[in-house]
Design a protein around this motif. Structure first.
Motif, PDB file in Angstrom:
ATOM      1  N   GLU A  28       0.834  -1.208   0.000  1.00 20.16           N
ATOM      2  CA  GLU A  28       0.000   0.000   0.000  1.00 20.16           C
ATOM      3  C   GLU A  28       0.865   1.254   0.000  1.00 20.16           C
ATOM      4  O   GLU A  28       1.836   1.353   0.748  1.00 20.16           O
ATOM      5  CB  GLU A  28      -0.894   0.010   1.245  1.00 20.16           C
ATOM      6  N   SER A  29       0.494   2.223  -0.849  1.00 17.34           N
ATOM      7  CA  SER A  29       1.210   3.502  -0.876  1.00 17.34           C
ATOM      8  C   SER A  29       0.435   4.555  -0.089  1.00 17.34           C
ATOM      9  O   SER A  29      -0.736   4.363   0.260  1.00 17.34           O
ATOM     10  CB  SER A  29       1.403   3.985  -2.318  1.00 17.34           C
ATOM     11  N   GLU A  30       1.081   5.679   0.152  1.00 15.43           N
ATOM     12  CA  GLU A  30       0.413   6.771   0.859  1.00 15.43           C
ATOM     13  C   GLU A  30      -0.777   7.291   0.048  1.00 15.43           C
ATOM     14  O   GLU A  30      -1.795   7.697   0.612  1.00 15.43           O
ATOM     15  CB  GLU A  30       1.407   7.911   1.129  1.00 15.43           C
ATOM     16  N   TRP A  31      -0.659   7.262  -1.273  1.00 20.61           N
ATOM     17  CA  TRP A  31      -1.774   7.730  -2.110  1.00 20.61           C
ATOM     18  C   TRP A  31      -2.894   6.697  -2.171  1.00 20.61           C
ATOM     19  O   TRP A  31      -4.062   7.055  -2.276  1.00 20.61           O
ATOM     20  CB  TRP A  31      -1.276   8.093  -3.506  1.00 20.61           C
ATOM     21  N   ASN A  32      -2.546   5.386  -2.117  1.00 15.58           N
ATOM     22  CA  ASN A  32      -3.585   4.367  -1.977  1.00 15.58           C
ATOM     23  C   ASN A  32      -4.379   4.620  -0.706  1.00 15.58           C
ATOM     24  O   ASN A  32      -5.612   4.578  -0.690  1.00 15.58           O
ATOM     25  CB  ASN A  32      -2.982   2.962  -1.883  1.00 15.58           C
ATOM     26  N   LYS A  33      -3.648   4.866   0.370  1.00 18.94           N
ATOM     27  CA  LYS A  33      -4.254   5.104   1.680  1.00 18.94           C
ATOM     28  C   LYS A  33      -5.195   6.296   1.640  1.00 18.94           C
ATOM     29  O   LYS A  33      -6.274   6.290   2.267  1.00 18.94           O
ATOM     30  CB  LYS A  33      -3.137   5.330   2.706  1.00 18.94           C
ATOM     31  N   ALA A  34      -4.819   7.333   0.894  1.00 16.20           N
ATOM     32  CA  ALA A  34      -5.636   8.540   0.782  1.00 16.20           C
ATOM     33  C   ALA A  34      -6.713   8.430  -0.303  1.00 16.20           C
ATOM     34  O   ALA A  34      -7.485   9.364  -0.514  1.00 16.20           O
ATOM     35  CB  ALA A  34      -4.741   9.747   0.499  1.00 16.20           C
ATOM     36  N   ASN A  35      -6.750   7.278  -0.992  1.00 15.69           N
ATOM     37  CA  ASN A  35      -7.732   7.012  -2.049  1.00 15.69           C
ATOM     38  C   ASN A  35      -7.618   7.988  -3.216  1.00 15.69           C
ATOM     39  O   ASN A  35      -8.605   8.533  -3.728  1.00 15.69           O
ATOM     40  CB  ASN A  35      -9.160   7.022  -1.497  1.00 15.69           C
TER      41      ASN A  35
ATOM     42  N   SER B 230      -8.994  12.584  -5.986  1.00 15.44           N
ATOM     43  CA  SER B 230      -9.637  11.571  -5.160  1.00 15.44           C
ATOM     44  C   SER B 230     -10.783  10.936  -5.943  1.00 15.44           C
ATOM     45  O   SER B 230     -11.353  11.555  -6.855  1.00 15.44           O
ATOM     46  CB  SER B 230     -10.176  12.173  -3.866  1.00 15.44           C
ATOM     47  N   LYS B 231     -11.125   9.699  -5.570  1.00 23.51           N
ATOM     48  CA  LYS B 231     -12.249   9.049  -6.243  1.00 23.51           C
ATOM     49  C   LYS B 231     -13.540   9.811  -5.990  1.00 23.51           C
ATOM     50  O   LYS B 231     -14.378   9.960  -6.880  1.00 23.51           O
ATOM     51  CB  LYS B 231     -12.403   7.610  -5.763  1.00 23.51           C
ATOM     52  N   THR B 232     -13.695  10.325  -4.787  1.00 18.58           N
ATOM     53  CA  THR B 232     -14.909  11.067  -4.449  1.00 18.58           C
ATOM     54  C   THR B 232     -15.061  12.298  -5.344  1.00 18.58           C
ATOM     55  O   THR B 232     -16.118  12.530  -5.948  1.00 18.58           O
ATOM     56  CB  THR B 232     -14.886  11.508  -2.976  1.00 18.58           C
ATOM     57  N   THR B 233     -13.981  13.081  -5.454  1.00 19.32           N
ATOM     58  CA  THR B 233     -14.017  14.283  -6.295  1.00 19.32           C
ATOM     59  C   THR B 233     -14.263  13.926  -7.753  1.00 19.32           C
ATOM     60  O   THR B 233     -15.042  14.593  -8.444  1.00 19.32           O
ATOM     61  CB  THR B 233     -12.688  15.054  -6.170  1.00 19.32           C
ATOM     62  N   THR B 234     -13.613  12.884  -8.215  1.00 20.03           N
ATOM     63  CA  THR B 234     -13.741  12.476  -9.609  1.00 20.03           C
ATOM     64  C   THR B 234     -15.153  11.985  -9.910  1.00 20.03           C
ATOM     65  O   THR B 234     -15.734  12.317 -10.958  1.00 20.03           O
ATOM     66  CB  THR B 234     -12.718  11.367  -9.941  1.00 20.03           C
TER      67      THR B 234
ATOM     68  N   TYR C 202     -17.558  13.544 -12.745  1.00 15.37           N
ATOM     69  CA  TYR C 202     -17.823  12.796 -13.971  1.00 15.37           C
ATOM     70  C   TYR C 202     -18.916  11.727 -13.834  1.00 15.37           C
ATOM     71  O   TYR C 202     -19.398  11.214 -14.848  1.00 15.37           O
ATOM     72  CB  TYR C 202     -16.543  12.107 -14.453  1.00 15.37           C
ATOM     73  N   GLY C 203     -19.257  11.358 -12.596  1.00 11.98           N
ATOM     74  CA  GLY C 203     -20.244  10.305 -12.367  1.00 11.98           C
ATOM     75  C   GLY C 203     -19.586   8.964 -12.091  1.00 11.98           C
ATOM     76  O   GLY C 203     -18.508   8.666 -12.618  1.00 11.98           O
ATOM     77  N   GLU C 204     -20.246   8.154 -11.254  1.00 21.12           N
ATOM     78  CA  GLU C 204     -19.693   6.865 -10.843  1.00 21.12           C
ATOM     79  C   GLU C 204     -19.456   5.919 -12.021  1.00 21.12           C
ATOM     80  O   GLU C 204     -18.448   5.218 -12.085  1.00 21.12           O
ATOM     81  CB  GLU C 204     -20.612   6.191  -9.822  1.00 21.12           C
ATOM     82  N   GLU C 205     -20.389   5.880 -12.961  1.00 24.04           N
ATOM     83  CA  GLU C 205     -20.268   4.946 -14.080  1.00 24.04           C
ATOM     84  C   GLU C 205     -19.082   5.286 -14.973  1.00 24.04           C
ATOM     85  O   GLU C 205     -18.371   4.396 -15.448  1.00 24.04           O
ATOM     86  CB  GLU C 205     -21.559   4.932 -14.900  1.00 24.04           C
ATOM     87  N   GLN C 206     -18.843   6.581 -15.192  1.00 24.23           N
ATOM     88  CA  GLN C 206     -17.702   6.979 -16.017  1.00 24.23           C
ATOM     89  C   GLN C 206     -16.392   6.628 -15.315  1.00 24.23           C
ATOM     90  O   GLN C 206     -15.444   6.138 -15.952  1.00 24.23           O
ATOM     91  CB  GLN C 206     -17.752   8.468 -16.306  1.00 24.23           C
ATOM     92  N   VAL C 207     -16.332   6.869 -14.027  1.00 21.14           N
ATOM     93  CA  VAL C 207     -15.123   6.531 -13.266  1.00 21.14           C
ATOM     94  C   VAL C 207     -14.877   5.028 -13.308  1.00 21.14           C
ATOM     95  O   VAL C 207     -13.738   4.573 -13.475  1.00 21.14           O
ATOM     96  CB  VAL C 207     -15.238   7.028 -11.805  1.00 21.14           C
TER      97      VAL C 207
ATOM     98  N   GLU D 139      -9.944  -6.657  -0.652  1.00 14.97           N
ATOM     99  CA  GLU D 139      -9.590  -5.285  -0.294  1.00 14.97           C
ATOM    100  C   GLU D 139      -9.327  -4.434  -1.538  1.00 14.97           C
ATOM    101  O   GLU D 139      -9.809  -3.302  -1.648  1.00 14.97           O
ATOM    102  CB  GLU D 139      -8.356  -5.281   0.609  1.00 14.97           C
ATOM    103  N   VAL D 140      -8.559  -4.975  -2.482  1.00 13.31           N
ATOM    104  CA  VAL D 140      -8.246  -4.194  -3.679  1.00 13.31           C
ATOM    105  C   VAL D 140      -9.405  -4.159  -4.665  1.00 13.31           C
ATOM    106  O   VAL D 140      -9.435  -3.325  -5.560  1.00 13.31           O
ATOM    107  CB  VAL D 140      -6.970  -4.709  -4.396  1.00 13.31           C
ATOM    108  N   ALA D 141     -10.378  -5.077  -4.499  1.00  4.80           N
ATOM    109  CA  ALA D 141     -11.518  -5.133  -5.413  1.00  4.80           C
ATOM    110  C   ALA D 141     -12.655  -4.203  -5.011  1.00  4.80           C
ATOM    111  O   ALA D 141     -13.608  -4.021  -5.772  1.00  4.80           O
ATOM    112  CB  ALA D 141     -12.046  -6.552  -5.499  1.00  4.80           C
ATOM    113  N   LYS D 142     -12.571  -3.583  -3.829  1.00  4.59           N
ATOM    114  CA  LYS D 142     -13.654  -2.721  -3.365  1.00  4.59           C
ATOM    115  C   LYS D 142     -13.893  -1.586  -4.351  1.00  4.59           C
ATOM    116  O   LYS D 142     -12.950  -0.885  -4.745  1.00  4.59           O
ATOM    117  CB  LYS D 142     -13.313  -2.130  -1.988  1.00  4.59           C
ATOM    118  N   PRO D 143     -15.156  -1.374  -4.762  1.00  5.99           N
ATOM    119  CA  PRO D 143     -15.443  -0.327  -5.761  1.00  5.99           C
ATOM    120  C   PRO D 143     -15.158   1.084  -5.268  1.00  5.99           C
ATOM    121  O   PRO D 143     -14.963   1.990  -6.071  1.00  5.99           O
ATOM    122  CB  PRO D 143     -16.930  -0.515  -6.049  1.00  5.99           C
ATOM    123  N   ASP D 144     -15.150   1.276  -3.944  1.00  2.00           N
ATOM    124  CA  ASP D 144     -14.922   2.617  -3.412  1.00  2.00           C
ATOM    125  C   ASP D 144     -13.473   2.831  -2.982  1.00  2.00           C
ATOM    126  O   ASP D 144     -13.139   3.824  -2.344  1.00  2.00           O
ATOM    127  CB  ASP D 144     -15.837   2.891  -2.213  1.00  2.00           C
TER     128      ASP D 144
END
Length: 249
Positions: free
Chosen positions: A11-18, A97-101, A105-110, A240-245
């Motif tokens: 895990e990287s620091e950016w993984n940790k921060a999502n 971040s995934k949240t911002t993205t 753009y919407g969940e489906e596009q991400v 853990e790595v497969a979690k969509p969020d």
């Protein structure tokens, strides 16, 4: 028969921060360091020995390999570093971040950008500070080869080229090889080793810091493969790595 070991960085620091990471040079988190050390202990317990190692230009993969080799008392072996084993380039998503993205753009596009085989994320502009051209690590690489975005499809091309020219000849020469890389560069390698379709590779998740062992025939076709560790531990890491969020690229 030949043995090949693949390991995804811890895990990287950016993984940790999502955050979308891609070619950004995020360091390992404390958890990522412990994952790498644990992987080294597993390999040592199973009496693996390596002659040569390959990794990317990114410190999270380089340090993972160093921690593994230190645990195995193999820091002296030859290590090749190449940008062709870098994570896929996430273009203008890098650092978001995934949240911002998802909000933009919407969940489906991400989801399409993250998990489809050939849908490209928005590209960086050439004058963007995140353009690898402005990073000293890539100063000797032709501009035409440096991506401003990639899907898994483009990642497969560069990984396959390096495998054919550099890694597979070493294996066929009898060298025991370990590759420490990233979720998508390893998925690229797994795709052509296992002869998976572009649809089949979408559902493949590579757990962090968990050695994947291939047994290969004399044509380097897989005979068997398995992860080191308990089934419960391996399954929890895959989930853990497969979690969509959760972003783990």
């Amino acid at each position: 028969m030949y043995k090949l070991v693949l390991i995804r960085h811890g895990e990287s620091e950016w993984n940790k921060a999502n955050l979308f990471t891609g070619w950004m040079d995020a360091d390992l988190s404390d958890k990522g360091i412990q994952e790498a050390l644990h992987a080294g202990r597993l390999l040592k317990e199973e009496q693996f020995v390596f002659d040569v190692a390959y990794t990317s230009y990114l410190k999270r993969a380089i340090k993972t390999l160093d921690y593994v080799l230190e645990e195995m008392d193999l820091l002296w072996i030859l290590v090749y570093k190449t940008w062709r084993l870098n994570e896929r380039h996430y273009g203008a998503l890098q650092g978001l971040s995934k949240t911002t993205t998802a909000e933009k753009y919407g969940e489906e596009q991400v989801k399409l950008w993250r998990r489809s085989y050939d849908v490209l994320p928005p590209a960086l502009t050439k004058d963007d500070d995140r353009n690898p051209r402005y990073d000293v690590k890539y100063r000797d690489i032709d501009d035409a080869l440096i991506p401003l975005t990639e899907s898994l499809k483009e990642t497969v091309v560069r990984v396959r080229e390096y495998w054919d020219k550099e890694i597979s000849p070493q294996i066929k020469a009898g060298k025991k090889v370990i590759i420490a890389a990233h979720g998508n560069s390893l998925r690229a390698l797994i795709k052509f080793l296992d002869n998976l379709s572009s649809e089949e590779i979408i559902d493949v998740n590579v757990p962090t810091g968990t050695p994947l062992v291939y047994t290969l025939d004399d044509q380097l076709h897989p005979i068997a493969k398995y992860y080191l560790g308990s089934e419960q531990h391996i399954e929890s890491k895959i989930q853990e790595v497969a979690k969509p969020d959760k972003i783990m690229e």
